[in-house]
Scaffold this active site. Structure first.
Site, short mmCIF file in Angstrom:
data_model
loop_
_atom_site.label_atom_id
_atom_site.label_comp_id
_atom_site.label_asym_id
_atom_site.label_seq_id
_atom_site.Cartn_x
_atom_site.Cartn_y
_atom_site.Cartn_z
N ASP A 39 -8.59 11.23 39.15
CA ASP A 39 -9.37 10.76 38.21
C ASP A 39 -9.63 10.99 37.91
OD1 ASP A 39 -9.47 8.73 40.47
OD2 ASP A 39 -10.90 8.27 41.28
N LYS A 61 -3.51 6.41 35.63
CA LYS A 61 -2.74 6.48 34.89
C LYS A 61 -1.22 6.37 35.69
CE LYS A 61 -0.96 8.10 30.78
NZ LYS A 61 -1.31 9.39 29.53
N MET A 176 -22.50 2.13 37.01
CA MET A 176 -21.20 1.11 36.50
C MET A 176 -21.94 -0.12 36.09
SD MET A 176 -18.76 1.44 39.62
CE MET A 176 -19.62 1.12 40.81
#
Ligand code: SAH
Length: 518
Positions: A39, A61, A176
Protein backbone atom coordinates in the site's frame (compact mmCIF):
# COMPACT_ATOMS: atom_id res chain seq x y z
CA UNK A 1 0.92 -34.37 0.43
CA UNK A 2 4.28 -32.71 -0.05
CA UNK A 3 4.04 -29.60 -2.13
CA UNK A 4 7.33 -28.02 -3.04
CA UNK A 5 5.65 -25.11 -4.73
CA UNK A 6 4.18 -23.95 -1.44
CA UNK A 7 5.00 -20.33 -0.78
CA UNK A 8 4.60 -18.15 2.26
CA UNK A 9 2.96 -14.80 2.80
CA UNK A 10 4.04 -12.34 5.48
CA UNK A 11 1.53 -9.66 6.41
CA UNK A 12 3.89 -6.91 7.50
CA UNK A 13 3.10 -3.67 9.27
CA UNK A 14 5.33 -0.86 7.97
CA UNK A 15 4.52 1.62 10.72
CA UNK A 16 3.05 5.06 10.12
CA UNK A 17 5.64 6.51 7.74
CA UNK A 18 9.05 6.88 9.34
CA UNK A 19 11.03 4.06 7.68
CA UNK A 20 12.74 3.37 11.01
CA UNK A 21 9.48 2.32 12.59
CA UNK A 22 9.16 -1.04 10.82
CA UNK A 23 10.00 -3.96 13.13
CA UNK A 24 13.24 -5.93 12.84
CA UNK A 25 11.20 -8.98 11.79
CA UNK A 26 9.25 -6.96 9.24
CA UNK A 27 12.40 -5.59 7.64
CA UNK A 28 13.97 -9.05 7.45
CA UNK A 29 10.86 -10.41 5.70
CA UNK A 30 10.80 -7.45 3.30
CA UNK A 31 14.46 -7.91 2.34
CA UNK A 32 13.91 -11.59 1.59
CA UNK A 33 10.66 -11.20 -0.33
CA UNK A 34 10.40 -12.19 -3.99
CA UNK A 35 7.05 -10.46 -4.37
CA UNK A 36 5.93 -7.36 -2.46
CA UNK A 37 2.33 -6.20 -2.62
CA UNK A 38 2.34 -2.79 -0.99
CA UNK A 39 0.00 0.00 0.00
CA UNK A 40 1.21 3.53 -0.53
CA UNK A 41 0.41 4.88 2.92
CA UNK A 42 3.34 4.55 5.29
CA UNK A 43 5.55 2.45 3.04
CA UNK A 44 7.31 4.91 0.68
CA UNK A 45 10.92 5.00 1.82
CA UNK A 46 10.94 1.34 2.79
CA UNK A 47 10.58 0.20 -0.78
CA UNK A 48 14.32 0.82 -1.24
CA UNK A 49 14.89 -2.15 1.11
CA UNK A 50 13.34 -4.67 -1.27
CA UNK A 51 15.67 -7.16 -2.88
CA UNK A 52 16.93 -6.41 -6.35
CA UNK A 53 14.73 -8.18 -8.84
CA UNK A 54 11.77 -8.50 -6.46
CA UNK A 55 8.39 -8.03 -8.12
CA UNK A 56 6.84 -4.90 -6.60
CA UNK A 57 3.09 -4.55 -6.95
CA UNK A 58 1.43 -1.28 -5.96
CA UNK A 59 -1.94 -2.34 -4.57
CA UNK A 60 -3.11 1.24 -4.84
CA UNK A 61 -2.70 1.23 -8.57
CA UNK A 62 -3.42 -1.34 -11.26
CA UNK A 63 -2.19 -1.29 -14.85
CA UNK A 64 -5.19 0.75 -15.97
CA UNK A 65 -4.72 3.10 -13.01
CA UNK A 66 -7.70 2.02 -10.96
CA UNK A 67 -7.26 1.00 -7.34
CA UNK A 68 -7.12 -2.75 -6.89
CA UNK A 69 -10.20 -4.07 -5.14
CA UNK A 70 -9.77 -6.12 -1.99
CA UNK A 71 -10.69 -9.25 -3.99
CA UNK A 72 -7.99 -8.48 -6.55
CA UNK A 73 -5.40 -7.97 -3.81
CA UNK A 74 -6.34 -11.23 -2.11
CA UNK A 75 -6.20 -12.97 -5.49
CA UNK A 76 -2.64 -11.65 -5.99
CA UNK A 77 -1.55 -13.05 -2.61
CA UNK A 78 -3.12 -16.41 -3.39
CA UNK A 79 -1.56 -16.47 -6.86
CA UNK A 80 2.04 -15.70 -5.79
CA UNK A 81 1.84 -17.53 -2.47
CA UNK A 82 0.40 -20.52 -4.32
CA UNK A 83 3.23 -20.37 -6.86
CA UNK A 84 5.85 -20.99 -4.19
CA UNK A 85 6.99 -17.41 -3.72
CA UNK A 86 8.04 -15.55 -0.63
CA UNK A 87 5.44 -12.81 -0.60
CA UNK A 88 5.28 -9.75 1.63
CA UNK A 89 2.02 -7.87 1.93
CA UNK A 90 3.22 -4.50 3.22
CA UNK A 91 0.71 -2.22 4.89
CA UNK A 92 0.98 1.12 6.67
CA UNK A 93 0.75 0.98 10.46
CA UNK A 94 -0.35 -2.39 11.81
CA UNK A 95 -1.80 -4.98 9.39
CA UNK A 96 -4.71 -5.74 11.70
CA UNK A 97 -5.80 -2.15 12.39
CA UNK A 98 -8.30 -1.01 9.76
CA UNK A 99 -6.20 -2.67 7.10
CA UNK A 100 -8.02 -5.84 6.07
CA UNK A 101 -5.11 -7.93 7.32
CA UNK A 102 -7.48 -10.29 9.11
CA UNK A 103 -9.49 -10.83 5.94
CA UNK A 104 -6.35 -11.55 3.90
CA UNK A 105 -5.00 -13.99 6.49
CA UNK A 106 -8.35 -15.81 6.53
CA UNK A 107 -8.33 -16.18 2.73
CA UNK A 108 -4.75 -17.50 2.79
CA UNK A 109 -5.60 -19.98 5.55
CA UNK A 110 -8.66 -21.16 3.58
CA UNK A 111 -6.43 -21.75 0.55
CA UNK A 112 -3.86 -23.61 2.65
CA UNK A 113 -1.09 -21.06 2.05
CA UNK A 114 1.18 -20.47 5.06
CA UNK A 115 1.02 -16.95 6.40
CA UNK A 116 2.75 -15.04 9.18
CA UNK A 117 1.59 -11.76 10.61
CA UNK A 118 4.29 -9.31 11.63
CA UNK A 119 2.67 -6.54 13.66
CA UNK A 120 3.52 -2.92 13.09
CA UNK A 121 3.44 0.37 14.95
CA UNK A 122 -0.09 1.58 14.39
CA UNK A 123 -0.51 5.24 13.49
CA UNK A 124 -3.24 5.36 16.12
CA UNK A 125 -0.62 5.12 18.85
CA UNK A 126 2.82 5.62 17.26
CA UNK A 127 1.68 8.34 14.87
CA UNK A 128 0.18 10.25 17.77
CA UNK A 129 3.39 9.88 19.75
CA UNK A 130 5.38 11.22 16.80
CA UNK A 131 3.06 14.23 16.84
CA UNK A 132 3.73 14.83 20.53
CA UNK A 133 0.59 13.22 21.97
CA UNK A 134 0.75 10.31 24.42
CA UNK A 135 -2.30 8.08 24.09
CA UNK A 136 -2.37 7.59 27.87
CA UNK A 137 -0.94 9.75 30.65
CA UNK A 138 -1.17 9.10 34.34
CA UNK A 139 -4.08 10.91 35.94
CA UNK A 140 -5.10 12.40 32.57
CA UNK A 141 -6.03 9.39 30.44
CA UNK A 142 -6.27 5.79 31.57
CA UNK A 143 -8.16 4.37 28.60
CA UNK A 144 -8.38 4.86 24.87
CA UNK A 145 -10.38 3.73 21.88
CA UNK A 146 -9.41 3.60 18.23
CA UNK A 147 -12.34 4.29 15.95
CA UNK A 148 -12.94 4.51 12.22
CA UNK A 149 -14.26 7.88 11.12
CA UNK A 150 -15.07 6.50 7.73
CA UNK A 151 -18.71 5.95 8.46
CA UNK A 152 -21.15 8.83 8.23
CA UNK A 153 -22.21 9.70 11.80
CA UNK A 154 -25.47 11.27 10.58
CA UNK A 155 -26.73 8.01 9.07
CA UNK A 156 -28.97 6.05 11.42
CA UNK A 157 -27.48 2.67 10.55
CA UNK A 158 -23.84 3.55 11.45
CA UNK A 159 -21.80 0.90 13.23
CA UNK A 160 -19.92 3.36 15.45
CA UNK A 161 -21.78 4.37 18.59
CA UNK A 162 -20.44 7.92 18.90
CA UNK A 163 -22.86 8.92 21.64
CA UNK A 164 -21.86 5.99 23.79
CA UNK A 165 -18.14 6.28 23.00
CA UNK A 166 -18.20 10.01 23.78
CA UNK A 167 -17.77 9.53 27.53
CA UNK A 168 -16.80 5.84 27.73
CA UNK A 169 -13.04 6.33 27.34
CA UNK A 170 -10.59 9.14 28.04
CA UNK A 171 -8.80 9.28 24.69
CA UNK A 172 -10.60 8.82 21.38
CA UNK A 173 -8.36 8.27 18.36
CA UNK A 174 -10.22 8.52 15.10
CA UNK A 175 -8.68 7.25 11.87
CA UNK A 176 -9.96 8.17 8.41
CA UNK A 177 -11.97 10.96 9.98
CA UNK A 178 -10.68 14.29 8.58
CA UNK A 179 -13.51 14.46 6.07
CA UNK A 180 -16.13 14.24 8.81
CA UNK A 181 -14.76 16.39 11.62
CA UNK A 182 -17.94 18.47 12.01
CA UNK A 183 -20.22 15.44 12.19
CA UNK A 184 -17.99 13.47 14.56
CA UNK A 185 -17.42 16.45 16.89
CA UNK A 186 -21.16 17.17 17.04
CA UNK A 187 -21.96 13.53 17.73
CA UNK A 188 -19.44 13.43 20.58
CA UNK A 189 -20.77 16.67 22.07
CA UNK A 190 -24.30 15.32 21.75
CA UNK A 191 -23.08 12.23 23.61
CA UNK A 192 -22.02 14.37 26.57
CA UNK A 193 -18.34 15.09 25.93
CA UNK A 194 -17.72 18.74 26.86
CA UNK A 195 -17.20 21.03 23.87
CA UNK A 196 -14.11 22.38 25.64
CA UNK A 197 -12.32 19.00 25.51
CA UNK A 198 -8.88 19.38 23.89
CA UNK A 199 -8.63 17.93 20.38
CA UNK A 200 -5.83 17.67 17.83
CA UNK A 201 -5.04 16.54 14.32
CA UNK A 202 -1.77 14.98 13.22
CA UNK A 203 -1.31 14.93 9.47
CA UNK A 204 1.25 12.59 7.89
CA UNK A 205 2.54 11.65 11.31
CA UNK A 206 6.19 10.58 11.62
CA UNK A 207 7.13 11.84 8.15
CA UNK A 208 9.01 15.03 7.20
CA UNK A 209 5.64 16.44 6.13
CA UNK A 210 4.08 16.01 9.57
CA UNK A 211 1.75 18.83 10.66
CA UNK A 212 -0.11 19.17 13.93
CA UNK A 213 -3.15 21.34 14.63
CA UNK A 214 -4.74 21.76 18.04
CA UNK A 215 -8.05 23.11 19.33
CA UNK A 216 -11.08 21.85 21.22
CA UNK A 217 -13.98 19.64 20.23
CA UNK A 218 -15.88 22.85 19.47
CA UNK A 219 -13.17 24.44 17.30
CA UNK A 220 -11.18 21.61 15.73
CA UNK A 221 -13.16 21.39 12.46
CA UNK A 222 -12.72 25.12 11.90
CA UNK A 223 -9.02 24.93 12.83
CA UNK A 224 -8.56 22.12 10.30
CA UNK A 225 -10.19 24.16 7.54
CA UNK A 226 -8.17 27.26 8.41
CA UNK A 227 -4.89 25.33 8.41
CA UNK A 228 -5.72 23.15 5.44
CA UNK A 229 -5.24 19.86 7.30
CA UNK A 230 -5.91 16.93 4.97
CA UNK A 231 -5.81 13.13 4.94
CA UNK A 232 -4.05 11.07 6.04
CA UNK A 233 -4.50 12.44 9.51
CA UNK A 234 -5.24 11.29 13.02
CA UNK A 235 -8.01 12.99 14.94
CA UNK A 236 -7.61 12.76 18.68
CA UNK A 237 -10.02 13.92 21.33
CA UNK A 238 -9.24 14.01 25.04
CA UNK A 239 -7.11 15.80 27.61
CA UNK A 240 -3.93 14.21 26.22
CA UNK A 241 -4.35 16.44 23.14
CA UNK A 242 -3.76 19.36 25.49
CA UNK A 243 -0.28 18.00 26.30
CA UNK A 244 0.90 18.44 22.69
CA UNK A 245 2.67 21.78 23.15
CA UNK A 246 4.58 20.26 26.06
CA UNK A 247 5.57 17.08 24.24
CA UNK A 248 6.09 18.46 20.75
CA UNK A 249 9.11 16.47 19.50
CA UNK A 250 10.77 19.69 18.37
CA UNK A 251 10.68 20.87 21.97
CA UNK A 252 12.18 17.64 23.25
CA UNK A 253 15.25 17.43 21.00
CA UNK A 254 17.08 20.14 19.06
CA UNK A 255 17.39 18.22 15.79
CA UNK A 256 13.86 16.77 15.77
CA UNK A 257 11.93 17.53 12.62
CA UNK A 258 14.83 19.36 10.96
CA UNK A 259 15.57 18.70 7.33
CA UNK A 260 19.30 18.23 7.05
CA UNK A 261 21.14 18.17 3.74
CA UNK A 262 23.81 15.47 3.51
CA UNK A 263 26.32 16.16 0.77
CA UNK A 264 28.87 13.33 1.09
CA UNK A 265 29.28 10.53 -1.44
CA UNK A 266 26.37 8.14 -1.43
CA UNK A 267 28.56 5.36 -0.06
CA UNK A 268 29.72 7.55 2.83
CA UNK A 269 26.38 9.09 3.74
CA UNK A 270 25.07 6.24 5.81
CA UNK A 271 26.82 7.05 9.11
CA UNK A 272 25.71 10.67 9.06
CA UNK A 273 22.20 9.65 7.98
CA UNK A 274 21.97 7.21 10.88
CA UNK A 275 23.23 9.69 13.45
CA UNK A 276 20.77 12.33 12.20
CA UNK A 277 17.81 9.93 12.11
CA UNK A 278 18.55 8.77 15.64
CA UNK A 279 18.01 12.34 16.80
CA UNK A 280 14.73 12.75 14.94
CA UNK A 281 16.07 14.76 12.01
CA UNK A 282 15.17 14.14 8.38
CA UNK A 283 18.29 13.64 6.31
CA UNK A 284 17.97 14.77 2.69
CA UNK A 285 20.70 13.01 0.74
CA UNK A 286 22.19 14.99 -2.13
CA UNK A 287 25.58 13.48 -2.93
CA UNK A 288 27.76 16.35 -4.16
CA UNK A 289 30.81 14.18 -4.44
CA UNK A 290 31.68 11.32 -6.69
CA UNK A 291 35.06 9.70 -6.60
CA UNK A 292 36.35 9.23 -10.13
CA UNK A 293 39.24 6.82 -10.18
CA UNK A 294 42.38 8.47 -11.59
CA UNK A 295 44.91 5.73 -11.23
CA UNK A 296 47.99 5.16 -13.34
CA UNK A 297 48.58 1.38 -13.18
CA UNK A 298 52.29 1.80 -13.86
CA UNK A 299 52.61 4.20 -10.94
CA UNK A 300 50.75 1.78 -8.68
CA UNK A 301 53.02 -1.08 -9.70
CA UNK A 302 56.10 1.06 -8.98
CA UNK A 303 54.63 2.08 -5.62
CA UNK A 304 54.05 -1.52 -4.71
CA UNK A 305 57.61 -2.46 -5.65
CA UNK A 306 59.04 0.44 -3.64
CA UNK A 307 56.87 -0.48 -0.64
CA UNK A 308 57.92 -4.09 -0.77
CA UNK A 309 61.56 -3.04 -1.15
CA UNK A 310 61.08 -1.08 2.11
CA UNK A 311 61.97 2.21 0.45
CA UNK A 312 59.19 4.11 2.22
CA UNK A 313 59.48 5.12 5.87
CA UNK A 314 55.97 6.57 5.91
CA UNK A 315 52.63 6.32 4.18
CA UNK A 316 50.28 9.22 4.89
CA UNK A 317 46.52 8.90 4.59
CA UNK A 318 44.47 12.09 4.50
CA UNK A 319 40.97 10.59 4.25
CA UNK A 320 39.02 7.38 4.70
CA UNK A 321 38.43 7.40 0.94
CA UNK A 322 42.18 7.44 0.36
CA UNK A 323 42.58 4.39 2.63
CA UNK A 324 39.85 2.46 0.84
CA UNK A 325 40.89 3.36 -2.68
CA UNK A 326 44.61 2.86 -2.03
CA UNK A 327 44.03 -0.64 -0.69
CA UNK A 328 41.80 -1.41 -3.66
CA UNK A 329 44.39 -0.36 -6.21
CA UNK A 330 47.15 -2.08 -4.28
CA UNK A 331 45.09 -5.25 -4.33
CA UNK A 332 44.51 -4.91 -8.06
CA UNK A 333 48.26 -4.55 -8.54
CA UNK A 334 48.75 -7.89 -6.80
CA UNK A 335 49.61 -6.51 -3.36
CA UNK A 336 47.77 -6.32 -0.06
CA UNK A 337 48.31 -4.81 3.39
CA UNK A 338 51.51 -6.82 3.75
CA UNK A 339 53.03 -4.58 1.06
CA UNK A 340 53.01 -1.85 3.73
CA UNK A 341 55.00 -4.02 6.11
CA UNK A 342 57.62 -1.98 7.93
CA UNK A 343 56.24 1.33 6.79
CA UNK A 344 54.96 3.78 9.43
CA UNK A 345 51.44 5.02 8.90
CA UNK A 346 50.12 8.52 9.53
CA UNK A 347 46.39 9.37 9.59
CA UNK A 348 44.92 12.84 9.35
CA UNK A 349 42.23 12.21 11.96
CA UNK A 350 39.96 9.71 13.70
CA UNK A 351 37.80 9.00 10.61
CA UNK A 352 40.86 7.96 8.64
CA UNK A 353 42.17 6.06 11.64
CA UNK A 354 38.92 4.09 11.83
CA UNK A 355 39.09 3.30 8.10
CA UNK A 356 42.58 1.89 8.67
CA UNK A 357 41.47 -0.11 11.68
CA UNK A 358 38.54 -1.62 9.80
CA UNK A 359 41.16 -2.96 7.37
CA UNK A 360 43.23 -4.39 10.19
CA UNK A 361 45.86 -1.64 10.24
CA UNK A 362 47.01 0.57 13.04
CA UNK A 363 48.01 4.21 12.50
CA UNK A 364 51.35 5.02 14.09
CA UNK A 365 50.44 8.67 14.38
CA UNK A 366 47.10 10.47 14.18
CA UNK A 367 46.99 14.25 13.95
CA UNK A 368 45.25 15.77 16.94
CA UNK A 369 43.46 18.47 14.96
CA UNK A 370 42.61 16.48 11.79
CA UNK A 371 44.05 18.98 9.29
CA UNK A 372 47.07 18.75 6.99
CA UNK A 373 49.15 21.06 9.17
CA UNK A 374 48.49 18.76 12.11
CA UNK A 375 49.73 15.66 10.28
CA UNK A 376 52.87 17.50 9.37
CA UNK A 377 53.67 18.60 12.92
CA UNK A 378 52.82 15.20 14.37
CA UNK A 379 55.06 13.40 11.89
CA UNK A 380 57.94 15.81 12.32
CA UNK A 381 57.65 15.43 16.09
CA UNK A 382 58.44 11.71 15.79
CA UNK A 383 61.95 12.35 14.44
CA UNK A 384 63.86 13.76 11.55
CA UNK A 385 62.33 13.68 8.09
CA UNK A 386 65.63 14.40 6.44
CA UNK A 387 66.17 11.96 3.58
CA UNK A 388 63.16 9.80 4.45
CA UNK A 389 60.85 8.71 1.68
CA UNK A 390 57.14 9.31 2.16
CA UNK A 391 54.23 7.91 0.17
CA UNK A 392 51.16 10.10 -0.11
CA UNK A 393 48.25 8.37 -1.87
CA UNK A 394 45.44 10.88 -2.34
CA UNK A 395 43.00 12.89 -4.45
CA UNK A 396 44.03 14.84 -7.51
CA UNK A 397 44.21 18.55 -6.73
CA UNK A 398 44.38 18.16 -2.93
CA UNK A 399 46.05 20.87 -0.82
CA UNK A 400 49.85 21.00 -0.88
CA UNK A 401 50.41 21.65 2.81
CA UNK A 402 51.63 18.14 3.56
CA UNK A 403 53.96 17.52 0.59
CA UNK A 404 55.39 21.05 0.76
CA UNK A 405 55.95 20.85 4.49
CA UNK A 406 57.52 17.40 4.33
CA UNK A 407 59.82 18.43 1.50
CA UNK A 408 60.81 21.52 3.42
CA UNK A 409 61.76 19.20 6.27
CA UNK A 410 64.00 17.26 3.91
CA UNK A 411 61.74 14.33 2.98
CA UNK A 412 61.29 12.86 -0.48
CA UNK A 413 57.57 12.77 -1.13
CA UNK A 414 55.95 10.56 -3.77
CA UNK A 415 52.35 11.45 -4.46
CA UNK A 416 50.15 8.72 -5.86
CA UNK A 417 46.96 10.05 -7.43
CA UNK A 418 43.98 7.84 -6.65
CA UNK A 419 40.89 9.73 -7.68
CA UNK A 420 39.37 13.06 -8.49
CA UNK A 421 36.71 14.35 -6.13
CA UNK A 422 34.30 15.04 -8.98
CA UNK A 423 30.78 16.39 -9.19
CA UNK A 424 28.08 13.81 -9.96
CA UNK A 425 26.43 14.29 -13.36
CA UNK A 426 23.00 14.59 -11.77
CA UNK A 427 21.46 15.01 -8.34
CA UNK A 428 18.31 13.32 -6.99
CA UNK A 429 15.40 15.47 -8.21
CA UNK A 430 13.52 15.46 -4.91
CA UNK A 431 16.53 16.60 -2.92
CA UNK A 432 17.32 19.32 -5.46
CA UNK A 433 13.72 20.55 -5.30
CA UNK A 434 13.88 20.66 -1.49
CA UNK A 435 16.99 22.87 -1.71
CA UNK A 436 15.54 25.13 -4.41
CA UNK A 437 12.26 25.58 -2.49
CA UNK A 438 14.14 26.65 0.63
CA UNK A 439 12.94 23.60 2.59
CA UNK A 440 16.36 22.73 3.98
CA UNK A 441 16.89 23.70 7.63
CA UNK A 442 20.50 22.60 7.96
CA UNK A 443 23.24 21.92 5.43
CA UNK A 444 26.27 19.81 6.35
CA UNK A 445 29.66 19.93 4.65
CA UNK A 446 32.27 17.31 5.37
CA UNK A 447 34.88 18.39 2.82
CA UNK A 448 35.73 21.40 0.71
CA UNK A 449 34.83 19.50 -2.44
CA UNK A 450 31.28 18.96 -1.19
CA UNK A 451 30.90 22.75 -0.87
CA UNK A 452 32.32 23.52 -4.31
CA UNK A 453 30.50 20.70 -6.06
CA UNK A 454 27.16 21.51 -4.46
CA UNK A 455 27.50 25.02 -5.83
CA UNK A 456 28.13 23.50 -9.26
CA UNK A 457 25.09 21.22 -8.92
CA UNK A 458 22.95 24.21 -7.98
CA UNK A 459 23.99 26.08 -11.08
CA UNK A 460 26.89 28.11 -9.73
CA UNK A 461 25.89 29.48 -6.35
CA UNK A 462 24.60 28.51 -2.95
CA UNK A 463 22.06 31.30 -2.45
CA UNK A 464 19.20 28.77 -2.17
CA UNK A 465 20.74 27.80 1.18
CA UNK A 466 20.91 31.34 2.51
CA UNK A 467 18.39 30.73 5.30
CA UNK A 468 19.74 27.31 6.31
CA UNK A 469 22.02 26.65 9.26
CA UNK A 470 25.45 25.88 7.77
CA UNK A 471 27.57 23.25 9.50
CA UNK A 472 31.16 22.46 8.56
CA UNK A 473 33.30 19.60 9.80
CA UNK A 474 36.34 21.85 10.16
CA UNK A 475 37.96 25.22 9.50
CA UNK A 476 39.25 24.50 5.97
CA UNK A 477 35.76 23.47 4.85
CA UNK A 478 34.30 26.55 6.55
CA UNK A 479 36.77 28.74 4.67
CA UNK A 480 35.61 27.25 1.37
CA UNK A 481 31.97 27.84 2.39
CA UNK A 482 32.80 31.50 3.12
CA UNK A 483 34.51 31.87 -0.25
CA UNK A 484 31.29 30.68 -1.84
CA UNK A 485 29.11 33.18 -0.01
CA UNK A 486 27.85 31.19 2.98
CA UNK A 487 28.39 32.12 6.61
CA UNK A 488 28.97 28.92 8.55
CA UNK A 489 27.05 28.87 11.83
CA UNK A 490 28.79 25.82 13.23
CA UNK A 491 32.40 24.74 12.70
CA UNK A 492 33.12 21.50 14.51
CA UNK A 493 36.14 21.41 16.78
CA UNK A 494 36.18 17.64 16.74
CA UNK A 495 36.47 17.00 13.01
CA UNK A 496 34.43 13.80 12.87
CA UNK A 497 30.82 13.05 11.93
CA UNK A 498 29.89 12.62 15.59
CA UNK A 499 31.77 15.79 16.49
CA UNK A 500 30.00 17.73 13.77
CA UNK A 501 26.54 16.52 14.83
CA UNK A 502 27.33 17.22 18.49
CA UNK A 503 28.34 20.78 17.61
CA UNK A 504 25.16 21.19 15.56
CA UNK A 505 23.04 19.84 18.40
CA UNK A 506 24.60 22.27 20.86
CA UNK A 507 24.10 25.17 18.47
CA UNK A 508 20.44 24.35 17.80
CA UNK A 509 19.84 23.78 21.49
CA UNK A 510 21.16 27.22 22.32
CA UNK A 511 19.02 28.88 19.65
CA UNK A 512 15.85 26.74 19.87
CA UNK A 513 14.37 28.67 22.78
CA UNK A 514 13.77 31.55 20.36
CA UNK A 515 12.21 29.52 17.58
CA UNK A 516 9.77 27.10 19.20
CA UNK A 517 6.45 27.62 20.78
CA UNK A 518 5.41 30.89 19.15
N1 SAH B 1 -3.26 0.09 9.45
C1 SAH B 1 -3.11 1.51 9.64
C2 SAH B 1 -4.42 2.25 9.50
C3 SAH B 1 -4.99 2.20 8.12
S1 SAH B 1 -6.44 3.16 7.96
C4 SAH B 1 -2.48 1.75 10.99
O1 SAH B 1 -2.40 0.85 11.83
O2 SAH B 1 -2.04 2.87 11.23
C5 SAH B 1 -5.80 4.63 7.23
C6 SAH B 1 -5.87 5.78 8.20
O3 SAH B 1 -4.85 5.68 9.15
C7 SAH B 1 -5.68 7.14 7.58
O4 SAH B 1 -6.87 7.64 7.03
C8 SAH B 1 -5.25 7.96 8.76
O5 SAH B 1 -6.34 8.33 9.57
C9 SAH B 1 -4.44 6.96 9.54
N2 SAH B 1 -3.01 7.07 9.25
C10 SAH B 1 -2.18 6.12 8.81
N3 SAH B 1 -0.91 6.57 8.72
C11 SAH B 1 -0.96 7.84 9.14
C12 SAH B 1 0.02 8.85 9.32
N4 SAH B 1 1.31 8.64 9.04
N5 SAH B 1 -0.37 10.05 9.78
C13 SAH B 1 -1.66 10.29 10.09
N6 SAH B 1 -2.62 9.39 9.95
C14 SAH B 1 -2.28 8.17 9.49
Amino acid sequence: MANDTLGHVWLVGAGPGNPGYITVAGLAALRRAEVVVYDRLGTGELMGECAEGALLIDAGKAADNHTLTQDEITALLLEHGGAGKRVVRLKGGDPYVFARGGEEATALADAGIPCTVIPGVTSAIGGLAAGGIPVTYRAVATSFAVITGHEDPTKPEVGVHWERLATAVDTLVILMGVGRLDGIASALIAGGRPASTPAALVQEASTPRQRVATGTLATIAEVARAQGIAAPALFVVGDVAGLQPLLDPRRLAPLAGKRVLVTRTRAQSSTLVEVLRAEGAWPVVLPALELERRVDPVAVMETRERLEAHEYCWTVFTSANAVDTFLEVLWEAGGDIRSLNGCSIAAIGPGTQRALESRGMRADVVAVDAVGEGVLTTMIATGTMNGTRVLLPRAEGARDVIPDGLRAAGAIVDELTLYLAGTPAAAPAEALAAVRNGEIDVVTFTSSSTVKNLATLLGGDLSALQSATVVCIGPIVAETARELGLSPHVVAEDHTIEGMVAALRAYLHSTSADTLGQ
